[in-house]
Design a protein around this motif. Structure first.
Motif, PDB file in Angstrom:
ATOM      1  N   GLY A  61       0.763  -1.241   0.000  1.00  0.00           N
ATOM      2  CA  GLY A  61       0.000   0.000   0.000  1.00  0.00           C
ATOM      3  C   GLY A  61       0.790   1.284   0.000  1.00  0.00           C
ATOM      4  N   GLU A  62       2.035   1.257   0.408  1.00  0.00           N
ATOM      5  CA  GLU A  62       2.803   2.497   0.476  1.00  0.00           C
ATOM      6  C   GLU A  62       2.917   3.124  -0.907  1.00  0.00           C
ATOM      7  OE1 GLU A  62       7.120   4.178   2.014  1.00  0.00           O
ATOM      8  OE2 GLU A  62       6.613   2.080   2.298  1.00  0.00           O
ATOM      9  N   GLY A  63       2.581   4.397  -1.000  1.00  0.00           N
ATOM     10  CA  GLY A  63       2.686   5.117  -2.265  1.00  0.00           C
ATOM     11  C   GLY A  63       1.467   4.969  -3.168  1.00  0.00           C
ATOM     12  N   THR A  64       0.409   4.292  -2.672  1.00  0.00           N
ATOM     13  CA  THR A  64      -0.793   4.105  -3.487  1.00  0.00           C
ATOM     14  C   THR A  64      -1.294   5.438  -4.021  1.00  0.00           C
ATOM     15  OG1 THR A  64      -1.478   2.078  -2.367  1.00  0.00           O
ATOM     16  CG2 THR A  64      -3.218   3.371  -3.405  1.00  0.00           C
ATOM     17  N   GLN A  65      -1.688   5.441  -5.298  1.00  0.00           N
ATOM     18  CA  GLN A  65      -2.199   6.641  -5.950  1.00  0.00           C
ATOM     19  C   GLN A  65      -3.645   6.416  -6.372  1.00  0.00           C
ATOM     20  OE1 GLN A  65       0.439   7.947  -9.091  1.00  0.00           O
ATOM     21  NE2 GLN A  65       2.211   7.209  -7.961  1.00  0.00           N
ATOM     22  N   HIS A  66      -4.429   7.495  -6.394  1.00  0.00           N
ATOM     23  CA  HIS A  66      -5.842   7.444  -6.783  1.00  0.00           C
ATOM     24  C   HIS A  66      -6.079   8.441  -7.895  1.00  0.00           C
ATOM     25  CE1 HIS A  66      -6.877   5.088  -3.206  1.00  0.00           C
ATOM     26  NE2 HIS A  66      -5.980   5.840  -2.590  1.00  0.00           N
ATOM     27  N   ARG A  67      -7.068   8.149  -8.732  1.00  0.00           N
ATOM     28  CA  ARG A  67      -7.493   9.075  -9.782  1.00  0.00           C
ATOM     29  C   ARG A  67      -8.932   8.763 -10.147  1.00  0.00           C
ATOM     30  NH1 ARG A  67      -4.760   6.786 -15.392  1.00  0.00           N
ATOM     31  NH2 ARG A  67      -6.158   5.015 -15.525  1.00  0.00           N
ATOM     32  N   GLU A  68      -9.540   9.639 -10.925  1.00  0.00           N
ATOM     33  CA  GLU A  68     -10.899   9.401 -11.418  1.00  0.00           C
ATOM     34  C   GLU A  68     -10.887   8.204 -12.364  1.00  0.00           C
ATOM     35  OE1 GLU A  68     -13.827  11.041 -10.663  1.00  0.00           O
ATOM     36  OE2 GLU A  68     -12.639  12.045  -9.128  1.00  0.00           O
ATOM     37  N   ARG A  69     -11.994   7.498 -12.413  1.00  0.00           N
ATOM     38  CA  ARG A  69     -12.146   6.367 -13.314  1.00  0.00           C
ATOM     39  C   ARG A  69     -12.094   6.850 -14.761  1.00  0.00           C
ATOM     40  NH1 ARG A  69     -16.769   1.905 -12.165  1.00  0.00           N
ATOM     41  NH2 ARG A  69     -15.611   0.181 -13.039  1.00  0.00           N
ATOM     42  N   SER A  70     -11.445   6.101 -15.642  1.00  0.00           N
ATOM     43  CA  SER A  70     -11.349   6.480 -17.048  1.00  0.00           C
ATOM     44  C   SER A  70     -12.729   6.485 -17.690  1.00  0.00           C
ATOM     45  CB  SER A  70     -10.439   5.497 -17.797  1.00  0.00           C
ATOM     46  OG  SER A  70      -9.127   5.598 -17.321  1.00  0.00           O
ATOM     47  N   PRO A  71     -12.974   7.396 -18.639  1.00  0.00           N
ATOM     48  CA  PRO A  71     -14.266   7.427 -19.325  1.00  0.00           C
ATOM     49  C   PRO A  71     -14.564   6.093 -20.002  1.00  0.00           C
ATOM     50  CG  PRO A  71     -12.961   9.364 -19.860  1.00  0.00           C
ATOM     51  CD  PRO A  71     -12.057   8.444 -19.092  1.00  0.00           C
ATOM     52  N   GLY A  72     -15.800   5.675 -19.936  1.00  0.00           N
ATOM     53  CA  GLY A  72     -16.197   4.413 -20.559  1.00  0.00           C
ATOM     54  C   GLY A  72     -16.081   3.211 -19.645  1.00  0.00           C
ATOM     55  N   TYR A  73     -15.510   3.409 -18.441  1.00  0.00           N
ATOM     56  CA  TYR A  73     -15.377   2.293 -17.499  1.00  0.00           C
ATOM     57  C   TYR A  73     -15.915   2.651 -16.177  1.00  0.00           C
ATOM     58  CZ  TYR A  73     -12.793  -0.587 -20.696  1.00  0.00           C
ATOM     59  OH  TYR A  73     -12.443  -1.366 -21.754  1.00  0.00           O
TER      60      TYR A  73
END
Length: 73
Positions: A61-73
């Motif tokens: 888990g160290e350094g885990t990154q998050h972002r918005e879900r890609s369009p279409g998925y």
């Protein structure tokens, strides 16, 4: 996305539709009760859960990154 190690996902019950995205591809892998998948480090991923269930996640888990879900998925 986990940059420091792979993630192991074991489906204890139910089903996951795991969406894996690399620089060149985006694919969906279905993982059902008793099955597991290894998500390589650095691969963006998310999941759809089409039915109730339980899963065990073992994550570096160290350094885990998050972002918005890609369009279409």
């Amino acid at each position: 996305m986990h940059p420091n190690g792979d993630e192991l996902i074991l489906v204890l019950s139910g089903r996951l539709d795991l969406i894996l995205e690399t620089a060149s591809t985006c694919r969906t892998e279905t993982v059902q009760t008793g099955q597991f998948i290894v998500v390589p480090k650095g691969v963006w991923h998310t999941a759809d859960v089409p039915e109730p269930g339980r899963a065990l996640f073992i994550t570096a888990g160290e350094g885990t990154q998050h972002r918005e879900r890609s369009p279409g998925y």
